[in-house]
Design a protein around this motif. Structure first.
Motif, PDB file in Angstrom:
ATOM      1  N   MET A  21      14.959  -0.618  -1.204  1.00 31.46           N
ATOM      2  CA  MET A  21      14.085  -2.000  -0.873  1.00 31.46           C
ATOM      3  C   MET A  21      12.782  -1.503  -0.276  1.00 31.46           C
ATOM      4  O   MET A  21      11.712  -2.190  -0.852  1.00 31.46           O
ATOM      5  N   GLN A  74       6.005  -0.591  -3.326  1.00 31.86           N
ATOM      6  CA  GLN A  74       5.403  -0.713  -4.881  1.00 31.86           C
ATOM      7  C   GLN A  74       4.440  -1.964  -5.007  1.00 31.86           C
ATOM      8  O   GLN A  74       3.378  -2.033  -5.678  1.00 31.86           O
ATOM      9  N   GLU A  75       5.169  -3.033  -4.633  1.00 34.15           N
ATOM     10  CA  GLU A  75       4.499  -4.187  -4.822  1.00 34.15           C
ATOM     11  C   GLU A  75       3.413  -4.427  -3.989  1.00 34.15           C
ATOM     12  O   GLU A  75       2.268  -5.120  -4.359  1.00 34.15           O
ATOM     13  N   GLN A 128      10.647  -0.411  -3.246  1.00 33.48           N
ATOM     14  CA  GLN A 128      10.088  -1.596  -3.971  1.00 33.48           C
ATOM     15  C   GLN A 128       9.165  -2.481  -3.360  1.00 33.48           C
ATOM     16  O   GLN A 128       7.981  -2.839  -4.179  1.00 33.48           O
ATOM     17  N   LEU A 143      13.242  -9.938  -3.915  1.00 32.52           N
ATOM     18  CA  LEU A 143      13.361  -8.842  -2.977  1.00 32.52           C
ATOM     19  C   LEU A 143      13.568  -9.544  -1.682  1.00 32.52           C
ATOM     20  O   LEU A 143      14.374  -8.950  -0.853  1.00 32.52           O
ATOM     21  N   TYR A 178       9.468 -11.911  -8.739  1.00 35.23           N
ATOM     22  CA  TYR A 178      10.140 -10.468  -8.086  1.00 35.23           C
ATOM     23  C   TYR A 178      10.093 -10.389  -6.570  1.00 35.23           C
ATOM     24  O   TYR A 178      10.960  -9.959  -5.941  1.00 35.23           O
TER      25      TYR A 178
END
Length: 298
Positions: free
Chosen positions: A145, A151-152, A148, A167, A163
């Motif tokens: 997580m 990255q966002e 992720q 998450l 998305y």
């Protein structure tokens, strides 16, 4: 020593807690009741009593030679490595001392958001959630997580709201499962959404494809929790709601390119992408060529 002592009534919001001198750089995203900050923090020492949110830190630095952390009755004094976490419940005191520049993700969790997720997923006693203080531990589920979310923060765009919300829900469920006084249990379903609910969800997505689609809006329509909607939608379709939305937007873009001479920037807007560059990114991944190349081949 930087000291920031206050009662619960005057505890700072996470946006105000981190002073400029504590952070060399900071970038954040917001999702429902979760704020995720990427921090670069110079060596310092901080003491605090209460915050409005629960705070969890995930170390991104490969190695930190000495970290002193005291949260409630938990204490750690030693080296830290990438993936180590600490967790401060909102009403717990905290003290931190570190001796080199650290890179980390800071998660600020609104207690109301955590209660909401607990209620929606039928946890026992959602009004009595007790987040545990942790001075130093690891959580394998957070490893994925963290990447992720990072990255966002740096590469995500406005069209990724669905998305990010997904998450945030997974993050909250993991916190309830693994870092509360009474480990939450959740019903497990494996048959997917009932056909009529799946049809409702797909119809809603197609009707709002050119808009910002929020996870909460679809879940409310189906009278189901956001967490279970994501799980059951994937079971039914083989892809997450976010991936399904991207696929449908790309398919719509292909149809518009085939039957119209609209500029690609207009097509991106018509399909719900936040920009032409975002459409190009997703289109290239799914189709194998850029939108311009695809149009030239028609």
């Amino acid at each position: 020593m930087n000291s920031n002592q206050q009662s619960s009534a005057t505890a700072p919001h996470p946006e105000d807690f981190w002073k400029d001198e504590w952070v060399l750089s900071r970038k954040s995203i917001h999702a429902s009741g979760l704020i995720v900050d990427h921090h670069l923090e110079p060596p310092d020492e901080i003491e605090n009593e209460t915050t409005k949110h629960h705070i969890l830190a995930y170390l991104l630095s490969d190695f930190s030679p000495r970290q002193v952390t005291r949260i409630a009755d938990q204490e750690y004094d030693g080296v830290q490595r990438r993936g180590d976490i600490w967790l401060k419940p909102r009403d717990s005191s905290g003290f931190w001392h570190w001796e080199n520049t650290d890179e980390c993700l800071i998660f600020a969790i609104n207690p109301a958001f955590l209660r909401q997720i607990a209620t929606e997923t039928n946890c026992l006693n959602p009004d009595k959630i007790e987040v545990l203080p942790l001075a130093n531990t690891r959580d394998p589920a957070l490893d994925l997580m963290a990447g992720q979310f990072l990255q966002e923060i740096y590469y995500g765009e406005l069209g990724n709201r669905l998305y990010i919300e997904s998450l945030a829900n997974i993050f909250a469920v993991n916190l309830l499962r693994n870092h509360c006084a009474f480990s939450a249990t959740f019903n497990e379903y494996s048959d997917g959404l009932p056909p009529f609910k799946l049809k409702q969800a797909i119809s809603y997505i197609h009707d709002h494809l050119n808009e910002t689609i929020k996870l909460k809006d679809i879940a409310d329509l189906l009278d189901i929790s956001q967490y279970y909607f994501c799980r059951l939608f994937r079971d039914s379709t083989g892809v997450s709601p976010y991936r399904y939305v991207i696929q449908q937007r790309v398919d719509k873009a292909k149809k518009l390119m085939a039957k119209s001479n609209l500029p690609l920037s207009d097509i991106a807007f018509e399909c719900g992408f936040s920009s032409q560059s975002q459409m190009t990114q997703h289109f290239s991944k799914l189709v194998g060529v850029t939108p311009k190349k695809y149009r030239d081949l028609q």
